[in-house]
Structure formats: structure tokens, C-alpha cells
Design an enzyme around this catalytic site. Structure first.
Site, PDB file in Angstrom:
ATOM      1  N   GLY A  12       0.836  -1.207   0.000  1.00 45.80           N
ATOM      2  CA  GLY A  12       0.000   0.000   0.000  1.00 45.80           C
ATOM      3  C   GLY A  12       0.862   1.245   0.000  1.00 45.80           C
ATOM      4  O   GLY A  12       2.001   1.247  -0.484  1.00 45.80           O
ATOM      5  N   VAL A  14       2.337   3.099   2.480  1.00 39.51           N
ATOM      6  CA  VAL A  14       3.571   3.123   3.274  1.00 39.51           C
ATOM      7  C   VAL A  14       4.572   2.106   2.725  1.00 39.51           C
ATOM      8  O   VAL A  14       5.757   2.424   2.531  1.00 39.51           O
ATOM      9  CB  VAL A  14       3.278   2.840   4.767  1.00 39.51           C
ATOM     10  CG1 VAL A  14       4.576   2.739   5.563  1.00 39.51           C
ATOM     11  CG2 VAL A  14       2.377   3.927   5.353  1.00 39.51           C
ATOM     12  N   GLY A  15       4.100   0.893   2.449  1.00 40.18           N
ATOM     13  CA  GLY A  15       4.999  -0.161   1.967  1.00 40.18           C
ATOM     14  C   GLY A  15       5.656   0.222   0.648  1.00 40.18           C
ATOM     15  O   GLY A  15       6.867   0.048   0.461  1.00 40.18           O
ATOM     16  N   ASP A  34       1.569  -8.747  -1.036  1.00 37.72           N
ATOM     17  CA  ASP A  34       0.266  -8.210  -0.609  1.00 37.72           C
ATOM     18  C   ASP A  34      -0.795  -9.270  -0.894  1.00 37.72           C
ATOM     19  O   ASP A  34      -0.582 -10.166  -1.711  1.00 37.72           O
ATOM     20  CB  ASP A  34      -0.050  -6.921  -1.409  1.00 37.72           C
ATOM     21  CG  ASP A  34      -1.078  -6.032  -0.730  1.00 37.72           C
ATOM     22  OD1 ASP A  34      -0.684  -4.955  -0.235  1.00 37.72           O
ATOM     23  OD2 ASP A  34      -2.271  -6.413  -0.694  1.00 37.72           O
ATOM     24  N   ARG A  89      -5.756   5.464  16.527  1.00 37.72           N
ATOM     25  CA  ARG A  89      -4.934   4.304  16.190  1.00 37.72           C
ATOM     26  C   ARG A  89      -5.443   3.080  16.944  1.00 37.72           C
ATOM     27  O   ARG A  89      -5.392   1.964  16.455  1.00 37.72           O
ATOM     28  CB  ARG A  89      -3.478   4.568  16.552  1.00 37.72           C
ATOM     29  CG  ARG A  89      -2.802   5.595  15.663  1.00 37.72           C
ATOM     30  CD  ARG A  89      -1.309   5.661  15.985  1.00 37.72           C
ATOM     31  NE  ARG A  89      -0.618   6.636  15.152  1.00 37.72           N
ATOM     32  CZ  ARG A  89      -0.449   7.900  15.494  1.00 37.72           C
ATOM     33  NH1 ARG A  89      -0.923   8.359  16.636  1.00 37.72           N
ATOM     34  NH2 ARG A  89       0.206   8.723  14.693  1.00 37.72           N
ATOM     35  N   THR A 120       2.547  -1.464  11.151  1.00 35.60           N
ATOM     36  CA  THR A 120       1.089  -1.396  11.271  1.00 35.60           C
ATOM     37  C   THR A 120       0.688  -0.832  12.634  1.00 35.60           C
ATOM     38  O   THR A 120       1.264  -1.193  13.655  1.00 35.60           O
ATOM     39  CB  THR A 120       0.505  -2.817  11.086  1.00 35.60           C
ATOM     40  OG1 THR A 120       0.978  -3.351   9.848  1.00 35.60           O
ATOM     41  CG2 THR A 120      -1.010  -2.788  11.083  1.00 35.60           C
ATOM     42  N   ASN A 121      -0.323   0.031  12.636  1.00 33.08           N
ATOM     43  CA  ASN A 121      -0.843   0.624  13.875  1.00 33.08           C
ATOM     44  C   ASN A 121      -2.007  -0.181  14.451  1.00 33.08           C
ATOM     45  O   ASN A 121      -2.693  -0.865  13.698  1.00 33.08           O
ATOM     46  CB  ASN A 121      -1.331   2.055  13.583  1.00 33.08           C
ATOM     47  CG  ASN A 121      -0.182   3.037  13.614  1.00 33.08           C
ATOM     48  OD1 ASN A 121       0.641   3.007  14.516  1.00 33.08           O
ATOM     49  ND2 ASN A 121      -0.129   3.913  12.609  1.00 33.08           N
ATOM     50  N   ASP A 149       8.051   9.993  14.406  1.00 32.18           N
ATOM     51  CA  ASP A 149       7.640  11.028  15.365  1.00 32.18           C
ATOM     52  C   ASP A 149       8.774  12.030  15.596  1.00 32.18           C
ATOM     53  O   ASP A 149       8.527  13.238  15.723  1.00 32.18           O
ATOM     54  CB  ASP A 149       7.210  10.383  16.690  1.00 32.18           C
ATOM     55  CG  ASP A 149       5.927   9.570  16.532  1.00 32.18           C
ATOM     56  OD1 ASP A 149       5.077   9.965  15.710  1.00 32.18           O
ATOM     57  OD2 ASP A 149       5.784   8.541  17.225  1.00 32.18           O
ATOM     58  N   ARG A 152       8.930  14.351  12.627  1.00 32.90           N
ATOM     59  CA  ARG A 152       7.871  15.377  12.701  1.00 32.90           C
ATOM     60  C   ARG A 152       8.264  16.452  13.715  1.00 32.90           C
ATOM     61  O   ARG A 152       8.089  17.650  13.463  1.00 32.90           O
ATOM     62  CB  ARG A 152       6.536  14.730  13.094  1.00 32.90           C
ATOM     63  CG  ARG A 152       5.930  13.934  11.948  1.00 32.90           C
ATOM     64  CD  ARG A 152       4.640  13.257  12.351  1.00 32.90           C
ATOM     65  NE  ARG A 152       3.996  12.652  11.175  1.00 32.90           N
ATOM     66  CZ  ARG A 152       3.258  11.545  11.216  1.00 32.90           C
ATOM     67  NH1 ARG A 152       3.050  10.912  12.365  1.00 32.90           N
ATOM     68  NH2 ARG A 152       2.726  11.065  10.106  1.00 32.90           N
ATOM     69  N   HIS A 176       3.649   5.273  20.335  1.00 32.75           N
ATOM     70  CA  HIS A 176       3.409   5.915  19.044  1.00 32.75           C
ATOM     71  C   HIS A 176       1.908   6.224  18.990  1.00 32.75           C
ATOM     72  O   HIS A 176       1.111   5.458  18.480  1.00 32.75           O
ATOM     73  CB  HIS A 176       3.811   4.973  17.911  1.00 32.75           C
ATOM     74  CG  HIS A 176       3.595   5.554  16.544  1.00 32.75           C
ATOM     75  ND1 HIS A 176       4.153   6.739  16.128  1.00 32.75           N
ATOM     76  CD2 HIS A 176       2.871   5.107  15.486  1.00 32.75           C
ATOM     77  CE1 HIS A 176       3.783   6.985  14.885  1.00 32.75           C
ATOM     78  NE2 HIS A 176       2.998   6.015  14.472  1.00 32.75           N
TER      79      HIS A 176
END
Ligand code: APR
Length: 312
Positions: A12, A14-15, A34, A89, A120-121, A149, A152, A176
Site C-alpha cells: 500500500g 507506506v509499503g 500483498d 490508532r 502497522t498501527n 515522530d 515530525r 506511538h
């Protein structure tokens, strides 16, 4: 480039961004896998079409069969559903725990010597679950959240101080999620602590924007969650793990007494190298920082207990 094999589960947003970064920056070959048929193959082929433009050697390939991932040095798990607007999340917990449990068993079955990076969250709980399902030593299972994080935090520090991004060193530890612990005292601009550069209320605002950085992106995108910064953060972690020399990065690792915390996975600076997590030396924290870190650990422990009592 080292001769390494890296598998990314979940082709997807992110991957694929992580894969594209790893190949275009000449770091490693990548296999994308996938459940969606054609998706990993199509994205890998598209990346290969960029080879002559960007002049990179590594190869990306796509598959739906874990046999093609056999013998991977590193397996990155991004499979799952991303956060939708208004969704925390934590609400992702039950859906993603099933997906992560399943893909970890399959991926480690094919690559028993791999290092696992969970993305993964909800990240901390999924990393703990990945460790339990994998049967791997704790030194070979970690989560990626702290690099993102901290990136950011660095961005918001640069914006608030007017500094060049390259002068900023920023550190976020803990969960996270909303309980994350940005550390202004240990974050610097050209070597000077943020706490000496900005008034307390401006520091608080930078911290607040960092904590809600992911949610801000989600609310703007409306569909899906952040992926450029998460993707490159994954690539940075993979690069650190493949390097000959070890380096220190914030990583979600299993704590065994450090900071007075045991039995949870949480982000702290860790020494990473080809063996995985080589050491988790303790940062000298002040009492209020330590208190925030322990509160973060308690919130993660609660979520792990909730997941376990749900019978997953
Ligand atoms: N096996 C393999 N892949 C799976 C599985 C599974 N069982 N279930 C879902 N997937 C795949 C989906 O087909 C999809 O291609 O995982 C991919 C997830 O991609 P996206 O929906 O684009 O989500 P993304 O934005 O990449 O986020 C992935 O990372 O940052 C976290 O919160 C985020 O948990 C989310 C994860």
C-alpha cells in the site's frame, strides 16, 4: 549496496513508499507482497520503469506468494488498514491484530532468520503481537514509530526556530500515539537545547503539533493516513539494520527493566545493527520525563491486556 533481501508485507501507501526509497537510494533489493493480486507486481514494475531515469541498481519485485520471500534478512510489516478520519490508532486494534498475526506467521515461516520491523498501527501493541507470534528473540523484532515522530518533531522545531532542518536533532520516545513523549530538553538546534531557544509556551505548541502530526495529515487527506514520512522512516531503519556499523535510532523495542519498565514494547533510543537490537542503553531522564515515559508504558500495557482478554 549490500547483498541483502528485504521483504515488505503490504504494498500500500507506506509499503510502496518504503520500497521506492530503498531501491532508488541504492540501499537494497525489495520484494513487495500483498493479498491484493497484481498490486505488488504492478507497483514493483512501475518502480523498475524509473531505473533509467534515476539510475539505480537494486530491484523491486512483487508477489502474492510467501515462498518468493524466503530467506529475507529483514521483513517489514505494513499490512493492515490505515486510520480513517476521526479514527484513533487504537480503534484499528482488532482488525489489524488479525492481519498482523497472520502475516507474521507466514513471513517468519519463510524467513526464520529475519529481523522484523512492524509498522502497522496501533504500533506498540502490533509490535508486541508480532514478537509473540513470531517466536523470534526480542532482539530481532522492533517497531517503526520513533523515527517518524522524531522527524515530525524536527520539522516543527525547524519551523518554529527558523533553523535549517539539518541543524535540528529531535527525539520522541514512548508510545506511538497520543501518549508519545517528545523530549525538548534533549532535542537541539546546532547543539543547543530547544528549551533554551524558545519560551515554554512555544515549546509546548511545538510538542502539541508533533503529537497530533499524524492526525493532522489524516484529517487533510480524508482517505488514508500519512505515507511519505512513514515510508522514508522505514527505509532509514532498514538502512541502519543493514549497515556494517551500528547506529542509534529511536525504535519500538521490548523493555526489560530500562527506565523501570518491563514487558512492553515501546520506543526508546536503541543501538541497531546487523543483529537487530544490539543494546538499549538508558538515557539520563529527569523525573518528569521519566514519569511521562512510564505513563506511556502503562497505556501500552493496558492495550496489550485488552487485546489479550479479547482472545486475539
Ligand atoms: N496480507 C498482506 N497484505 C495485506 C493484508 C494481508 N493479510 N491485509 C491487508 N493487506 C494490504 C492491503 O491490501 C494494502 O495494500 O496492506 C496494504 C495496506 O496499505 P494501505 O491501505 O495503503 O495502508 P498504508 O497507508 O500503507 O498504512 C499501512 O501502516 O502507518 C501504518 O496506520 C498505518 O496500519 C497502517 C499501515
Amino acid at each position: 549496496m549490500s547483498h541483502s533481501k528485504v521483504t515488505i508485507v503490504g504494498a500500500g501507501q507506506v509499503g510502496a513508499t518504503a520500497a521506492f526509497t530503498l531501491v532508488t537510494r541504492n540501499i537494497t533489493d525489495v520484494t513487495l507482497i500483498d493479498v491484493a493480486e497484481g498490486l505488488p507486481q504492478g507497483k514493483a514494475l512501475d518502480m523498475m520503469h524509473a531505473r533509467s531515469v534515476l539510475r539505480f541498481e537494486p530491484r523491486a519485485s512483487g508477489t502474492n506468494d510467501y515462498a518468493d520471500t524466503a530467506g529475507s534478512d529483514i521483513v517489514v510489516v505494513t499490512a493492515g488498514i490505515p486510520r480513517k478520519p476521526g479514527m484513533t490508532r487504537d480503534e484499528l486494534l482488532s482488525i489489524n491484530s488479525r492481519i498482523v498475526g497472520d502475516v507474521v506467521a507466514r513471513a517468519v515461516g519463510a524467513s526464520p532468520d529475519a529481523i522484523l520491523i512492524c509498522v502497522t498501527n496501533p504500533l506498540d501493541v502490533m509490535t508486541d503481537l508480532a514478537w509473540k507470534r513470531s517466536g523470534l528473540p526480542a532482539s530481532r523484532v522492533m517497531g517503526m514509530g520513533g523515527v517518524l515522530d522524531s522527524a515530525r518533531f524536527a520539522y516543527f522545531i525547524a519551523e518554529a526556530t527558523g533553523a535549517a532542518i539539518g541543524e535540528v536533532e529531535a527525539l520522541v520516545v514512548g508510545a506511538h500515539g497520543d501518549a508519545m513523549v517528545p523530549l525538548p530538553r534533549l532535542s537541539t538546534v546546532a547543539g543547543r537545547p530547544l528549551t533554551e531557544l524558545l519560551p515554554a509556551e512555544e515549546v509546548d505548541e511545538v510538542v502539541r503539533r508533533t503529537v497530533f502530526g499524524g492526525a493532522e495529515v489524516v484529517s487533510l487527506l480524508k482517505t488514508g493516513s500519512a505515507f511519505y514520512a512513514p515510508g522514508v522512516s522505514v527505509a532509514a531503519m532498514v538502512e541502519a539494520l543493514l549497515a556494517e556499523e551500528s547506529s542509534v535510532l529511536p525504535a519500538c523495542v521490548r523493555l526489560e527493566g530500562q527506565y523501570g519498565v518491563s514487558g512492553v514494547h515501546m520506543t526508546v533510543p536503541a543501538v541497531l545493527g546487523r543483529a537487530g537490537v544490539i543494546a538499549v542503553p538508558e538515557l539520563p531522564l529527569e523525573p518528569t520525563e521519566l514519569e511521562a515515559l512510564r505513563a506511556s508504558a502503562a497505556s501500552i500495557a493496558e492495550q496489550i491486556a485488552a487485546l489479550e482478554s479479547a482472545g486475539d
